[in-house]
Design an enzyme around this catalytic site. Structure first.
Site, PDB file in Angstrom:
ATOM      1  N   ASP A 541       0.820  -1.205   0.000  1.00 25.52           N
ATOM      2  CA  ASP A 541       0.000   0.000   0.000  1.00 25.52           C
ATOM      3  C   ASP A 541       0.859   1.263   0.000  1.00 25.52           C
ATOM      4  OD1 ASP A 541      -2.699   1.287   0.431  1.00 25.52           O
ATOM      5  OD2 ASP A 541      -1.671   2.007   2.223  1.00 25.52           O
ATOM      6  N   GLU A 594       1.041  -0.593  -5.170  1.00 24.52           N
ATOM      7  CA  GLU A 594       0.055   0.454  -5.410  1.00 24.52           C
ATOM      8  C   GLU A 594       0.858   1.750  -5.556  1.00 24.52           C
ATOM      9  OE1 GLU A 594      -3.629   2.912  -3.434  1.00 24.52           O
ATOM     10  OE2 GLU A 594      -1.884   2.287  -2.290  1.00 24.52           O
TER      11      GLU A 594
END
Length: 871
Positions: A541, A594
């Site tokens: 993330d 990401e």
């Protein structure tokens, strides 16, 4: 036998513990009887069965236990049934209070030391440890000073084992000292003989010099009339070996979870096996560390830990503490303040909002060998990956891990996805963070069950042929005072400078990627999820926030790197180390970034200077595509290039095409409601969009609920709108997603050359006026599939389409079919291409292209049987 004189000339008036001792004495007497443990008899003869069972006694005196727990503070809880009073976690024997040495004789010094010492399974052999054991001939132990005793009693001594435990004081003589707060009397029990210990300090330190050599012993501890036989935590050598400490100091211990945290261990001694829990924690700037938990009624007085020196590790083995016990570390920072901290390496936790760590040992037996073998042989960039993103708490509200192992597994298998991707499952204090603010990196959230229950869920998915990806958050962590923040009173895990150490967008701390031990913590954590839970991939993330020092910061709010640039060089080194280590150790796994910027080489191998990820989310494709369908069809011709632009950079990285949770929250609306038009047009466009997405180069991911066109925006506090599947239009979207998945998995043209230009050709990228996109996908086996998508609300009759081969092309998918809720415009199952050049192709066919619909046409060689999905 002689006693050591450490009497207090002030009579205890200046003792900081004295007042607490007197106030708690009455409660402790009651608690001791309610502890549910075996009580030692007053005589030396073997104990008879007690007239009243300990369990019944515990039940009878439960109010006293609760009162003692309440007095311990906000973290106090009822003691585990079967635990002794404060400082007494171990019961040697419930039937016989007399530990027996072999043949009724004392064990030799070397023998006793070797047998009664926890052994590091990674560094030294029993013989090596035996050779390093102290003997009366090689050293003597001076009596500790009054200052040492004060510091041990107050829990601030960094080396309590130098004062407590058994210490040779000359040939055939041993000093035994122990810390037993609130005890009225303590005796050493050796080979059936009791040796009374003198109270050396009002804080609960007892000791005596005995005319015996170092040997195996137990303690008989009295609380008023109640007596208990227990083991002594301070007679044990460290559970960490020299190699462990060296690797910890270097920040290179790849199996960090094996040496830090809480581990239940069993050892053989001359008087029988001893089971307990070893605790170890990294706190290099702490003045002192204590273990506190159920086993001492959260008093924090019984179990100070020892410093292991240079690496900053604190360690203690506590006999009698086992699985299920709650605990924390009390850390005295350099600023003189005590802090209660959850274990950063805990395997399990209490259910939030409670914050204690829980001792846990896995007993799970895996049954996914076939999956792991297949996974190790698979190159995922050239394999099908269709990912279903799931928030475990809201997919179907109220399910635990084992219920999900039935319902979620069946649903994903029936819908045809190859993988699931879980939003973060590591423990987090606030459910509204969806797991992206982690407080316990090594523990699956206890909201849905135990760590082994989560293993069962992963195992069930694997046995169904479904891979498991987990979102992982190494970029930042929350500021909750019980967790990593200012762990030892200093910025330990986070960067000290707020210009690098704080994330303004989320109100969190940023990991200090320049500290080797912090990088070690994170790299080991990645390996832990992959190796201990058989996870198949990590979606990392917020990578962009890690890569750029000026991320979400204005001028003057960030600190440049050594070259004056904005790149976070330490974060780059960490990501490269993490990826290189993961791919080296765990065959067949993937890491996914990401990353929302144009940082070069995200999926390039580390040896070529890249970050080393396996895949990268294609955020640009997502934004362009969703922006296109938000326009009215009449205006889409002016945005035609937004849909074709992705092929300009499609092979610069290995991409995943995401319609993720981030696109259906915070007022953005659902995928369905982003699309312009009336409800029928929205449904039709969504079906066509999915066909375009599945045929586009790259792997695909959609968030839960999107597969049946949920109309409402997602909320973590409520379940999905499953009732919508009772409607034909939503059921049709669900059916088209299932059929796309099945066709996709069975057709090499759609995935075998995802990352190669040879796998894609435009048929016509320029039909902006018709809102039509047409292209070919090629397999590494020569197979070919044509995709035609019409984002106009009118059908295109007699649409001539260039094709690479003359002959029959079957209609494998038609998203406008009536079974999907469409208008039924199609080609009766197939078209025939003639040798007439069109669109630069040697053949062509006349095709009916449905309104707001997509066609997949698969070439059918002569004599081959149709393979279209049966509906």
């Amino acid at each position: 036998m002689s006693t050591e004189d450490h009497s207090d000339p002030t009579g205890g008036a200046g003792d900081p513990i004295g007042a607490a001792k007197k106030a708690a004495k009455a409660v402790v007497k009651k608690v001791a009887g309610a502890a549910g443990v075996a009580k030692a008899p007053a005589k030396k003869a073997p104990a008879k069965a007690p007239a009243k069972s300990p369990v019944k006694k515990a039940a009878a005196k439960a109010p006293a236990k609760k009162a003692a727990a309440k007095a311990a503070g906000p973290q106090a809880g009822p003691p585990v049934v079967g635990t002794p009073p404060p400082g007494e976690p171990a019961v040697v024997s419930a039937a016989d209070d007399t530990p027996q040495a072999a043949s009724g004789e004392l064990a030799s010094t070397a023998e006793a030391t070797a047998l009664a010492t926890p052994r590091s399974t990674r560094t030294t052999s029993p013989a090596e440890e035996q050779s390093t054991a102290s003997t009366p001939s090689d050293r003597t132990d001076p009596a500790p000073s009054r200052e040492d005793l004060d510091r041990v009693a107050a829990g601030v001594h960094s080396g309590p084992h130098s004062v407590l435990g058994a210490h040779p004081v000359g040939p055939g003589r041993t000093a035994i000292r122990t810390l037993r707060p609130e005890a009225s009397a303590v005796s050493a029990v050796i080979a059936g003989q009791r040796y009374p210990l003198e109270q050396l300090h009002p804080g609960g330190i007892f000791g005596a010099v005995l005319d015996v050599g170092p040997t195996d012993y137990r303690l008989e501890v009295s609380y008023g009339e109640d007596k208990f036989i227990v083991d002594d935590p301070y007679r044990w050598l460290p559970t960490l070996g020299e190699l462990d400490l060296h690797l910890l100091g270097e920040g290179r211990h790849e199996q960090l979870w094996d040496v830090l945290g809480a581990h239940v261990r069993s050892y053989d001694t001359p008087s029988g096996p001893v089971t307990g829990t070893s605790f170890a924690v990294w706190a290099p700037n702490a003045q002192a560390v204590r273990v506190v938990g159920d086993f001492d009624y959260w008093s924090g007085r019984a179990f100070p830990m020892r410093s292991m020196g240079g690496p900053g590790i604190w360690e203690l083995f506590i006999p009698g503490v086992g699985d299920g016990c709650r605990y924390k570390f009390q850390i005295l920072g350099a600023d003189g303040e005590w802090r209660d901290k959850a274990d950063p390496m805990a395997f399990a936790t209490e259910v939030p909002p409670a914050t204690a760590s829980v001792v846990f040992t896995s007993s799970y037996s895996w049954n996914d060998e076939a999956w792991l073998t297949s996974r190790a042989e698979t190159a995922w960039h050239a394999a099908p990956m269709s990912i279903y993103e799931v928030h475990l708490g809201s997919w179907r509200l109220g399910l635990d891990y084992r219920q999900l192992a039935e319902q979620l597994v069946d649903y994903v298998r029936d819908t045809g996805f190859t993988h699931v991707e879980f939003l973060p499952v590591a423990e987090h204090p606030y459910g509204g963070s969806w797991g992206y603010q982690v407080s316990s990196y090594f523990a699956p959230t206890s909201r849905f069950g135990s760590p082994d229950d989560f293993r069962h869920l992963v195992d069930a998915l694997h046995q169904a042929g479904i891979g498991v990806i987990v979102d992982w958050v190494p970029a930042h962590f929350p500021k909750d005072s019980f967790a990593l923040a200012r762990f030892d009173g200093t910025p330990l895990y986070e960067h000290a400078d707020p210009r690098r150490g704080e994330q303004p967008d989320w109100g969190t701390y940023v990991f200090n990627f320049g500290r080797s031990q912090v990088r070690n913590f994170l790299v080991a954590n990645a390996l832990y999820w992959l190796e201990e839970f058989h996870i198949d991939g990590l979606r990392v993330d917020a990578v962009a926030s890690m890569l750029y020092l000026d991320y979400s910061r204005k001028a003057g709010e960030w600190l440049p790197n050594v070259h004056g640039g904005r790149e976070n060089l330490e974060a780059v080194a960490f990501l490269q180390e993490m990826n290189a280590t993961v791919y080296k150790r765990v065959p067949g796994v993937v890491t996914i970034a990401e990353e929302s910027t144009s940082w070069p080489g995200v999926t390039r191998p580390t040896h070529l200077g890249g970050l080393g990820f396996g895949f990268k989310w294609n955020m640009g494709w997502m934004h362009d595509t969703l922006g296109y369908v938000q326009h009215q069809p009449v205006h889409r011709q002016y945005h035609h290039h937004e849909m074709t632009f992705s092929m300009v950079y499609a092979y610069s990285e290995n991409y995943v095409l995401p319609f993720s949770h981030d696109e259906v929250v915070h007022g953005k609306g659902s995928l369905l409601n982003k699309i312009s038009g009336d409800r029928w047009q929205q449904m039709a466009t969504l079906r066509a969009l999915y066909a375009f997405m599945w045929a586009h180069p790259g792997k695909q991911l959609i968030f839960q609920g999107s597969e049946f066109a949920q109309g409402g925006e997602w909320s973590e506090g409520r379940t999905l709108d499953w009732w919508l599947l009772d409607g034909a239009d939503h059921a049709g979207v669900h059916r088209v997603v299932s059929d796309l998945n099945r066709q996709y998995r069975g057709d090499r043209a759609l995935w075998s050359q995802d990352t190669l230009p040879a796998g894609f050709d435009w048929i016509d990228a320029n039909d902006a006026s018709g809102n039509v996109f047409s292209f070919l996908r090629w397999g590494d086996d020569g197979s070919v599939l044509a995709c035609v998508v019409n984002f106009s609300p009118v059908p295109h009759e007699h649409y001539r389409l260039g094709l690479p081969r003359a002959g029959r092309w079957e209609e494998a998918i038609n998203t406008d079919a009536e079974i999907y809720g469409g208008s039924g415009v199609g080609n009766l199952g197939a078209v025939t291409a003639e040798e007439r050049s069109w669109h630069g192709q040697p053949a062509s066919a006349t095709v009916r292209v449905p309104p707001l619909g997509a066609l997949w046409l698969r070439y059918q060689p002569d004599g081959a049987s149709p393979t279209a999905v049966e509906s």
